[in-house]
Enzyme design. Sequence first.
Site, PDB file in Angstrom:
ATOM      1  N   HIS A 125      -7.641  -4.870   1.024  1.00 31.31           N
ATOM      2  CA  HIS A 125      -6.989  -3.681   1.566  1.00 31.31           C
ATOM      3  C   HIS A 125      -5.745  -3.348   0.745  1.00 31.31           C
ATOM      4  O   HIS A 125      -5.502  -2.184   0.424  1.00 31.31           O
ATOM      5  CB  HIS A 125      -6.592  -3.944   3.016  1.00 31.31           C
ATOM      6  CG  HIS A 125      -6.920  -2.828   3.951  1.00 31.31           C
ATOM      7  ND1 HIS A 125      -8.039  -2.828   4.738  1.00 31.31           N
ATOM      8  CD2 HIS A 125      -6.269  -1.683   4.230  1.00 31.31           C
ATOM      9  CE1 HIS A 125      -8.051  -1.730   5.471  1.00 31.31           C
ATOM     10  NE2 HIS A 125      -6.986  -1.018   5.176  1.00 31.31           N
ATOM     11  N   ARG A 177      -1.877  -4.904   7.336  1.00 30.54           N
ATOM     12  CA  ARG A 177      -2.785  -6.042   7.513  1.00 30.54           C
ATOM     13  C   ARG A 177      -2.023  -7.280   7.992  1.00 30.54           C
ATOM     14  O   ARG A 177      -2.603  -8.148   8.650  1.00 30.54           O
ATOM     15  CB  ARG A 177      -3.527  -6.343   6.217  1.00 30.54           C
ATOM     16  CG  ARG A 177      -4.356  -5.199   5.690  1.00 30.54           C
ATOM     17  CD  ARG A 177      -5.301  -4.672   6.725  1.00 30.54           C
ATOM     18  NE  ARG A 177      -6.569  -5.380   6.695  1.00 30.54           N
ATOM     19  CZ  ARG A 177      -7.546  -5.203   7.587  1.00 30.54           C
ATOM     20  NH1 ARG A 177      -7.380  -4.368   8.584  1.00 30.54           N
ATOM     21  NH2 ARG A 177      -8.671  -5.872   7.493  1.00 30.54           N
ATOM     22  N   HIS A 181      -3.992 -10.941   7.542  1.00 28.15           N
ATOM     23  CA  HIS A 181      -3.576 -11.347   6.201  1.00 28.15           C
ATOM     24  C   HIS A 181      -2.166 -11.917   6.244  1.00 28.15           C
ATOM     25  O   HIS A 181      -1.367 -11.593   7.130  1.00 28.15           O
ATOM     26  CB  HIS A 181      -3.598 -10.174   5.225  1.00 28.15           C
ATOM     27  CG  HIS A 181      -4.926  -9.938   4.584  1.00 28.15           C
ATOM     28  ND1 HIS A 181      -5.524 -10.867   3.764  1.00 28.15           N
ATOM     29  CD2 HIS A 181      -5.777  -8.885   4.642  1.00 28.15           C
ATOM     30  CE1 HIS A 181      -6.681 -10.384   3.348  1.00 28.15           C
ATOM     31  NE2 HIS A 181      -6.858  -9.195   3.872  1.00 28.15           N
ATOM     32  N   ASP A 206      -1.053 -12.721   0.442  1.00 29.21           N
ATOM     33  CA  ASP A 206      -2.347 -12.080   0.183  1.00 29.21           C
ATOM     34  C   ASP A 206      -2.142 -10.667  -0.339  1.00 29.21           C
ATOM     35  O   ASP A 206      -2.862 -10.200  -1.230  1.00 29.21           O
ATOM     36  CB  ASP A 206      -3.180 -12.000   1.462  1.00 29.21           C
ATOM     37  CG  ASP A 206      -3.488 -13.343   2.084  1.00 29.21           C
ATOM     38  OD1 ASP A 206      -3.502 -14.352   1.364  1.00 29.21           O
ATOM     39  OD2 ASP A 206      -3.742 -13.375   3.302  1.00 29.21           O
TER      40      ASP A 206
END
Length: 270
Positions: A181, A214, A220, A224
């Site tokens: 993402h 996220r 996440h 990340d």
Amino acid sequence: MMRFSSLAFASAPISAALLLAACAPLSGQAPAKTYAQAGGSTTWTKPPKGYLTLAEPFDAPDIVGPPPAPNSPRGKADRAAYDDTRKLAGTPAWDKAIADADLSGAGGFKSFSCAAKVTISPEKTPTLANLLLRMTDDAGTIYRPAKQAFSRPRPPVGNSKPICVPREKWIETEGSYPSGHALIGWSWGLVLAELVPDRAAQITARGREFGDSRVICGVHFPSDLEAGRLLGGVMVSRLHADPAFAADLEKAKAEIAASQAEGPPTGCDG
């Protein structure tokens, strides 16, 4: 808007049918079918084939390096970020994270349209819409090997704390590092900022926010996101050397100009 940084967390813990299963695999069934995205309940059709057909594919694991060890300072900051952002459940930031889980035409394209103050859609900017979708496919090719190499468990694995999407199988099986993402949101932002330079700050901020959401969502860790954005920058750099991408980018510039002439998009907040 919250901004996430492993350095900040070290001192104060805290975030279609177009686009991405940002954190689930981008491989799917035949184009006529749909498959679940990592945002939860939405489904979307398989994106068109990407631009990059590299004889030697990107070595994403080498580019990003391994995720921080759980007991390292960064690893602890990552976990603190997850724990701290659970208190955001039910807040406007949580609602935004739910919306940002879907980078589809209804969500992602509109969101970037508002940031750019230009309508971006398959109807108004067909070449650009297809270009962004092809980037989505390229992103999966790049980040998937790193996810498989590191197999980092996602934040909600092993606990029952709230997350902003349903607890489906991909949460247990798909690696957390790097964030697809964040990669796609950031790479879209970089390309769109090039096309609408006077709105570059707003566009890249919107691209960053897709990744930040996220962390708020709980799927996440901040590191990340950092790895995903790093890969996104590498991908965009390489795409600029691809003749087909360069040709489509030129066509997209004309589409943007025509869309701008029709006025800003409607339905944007603020």
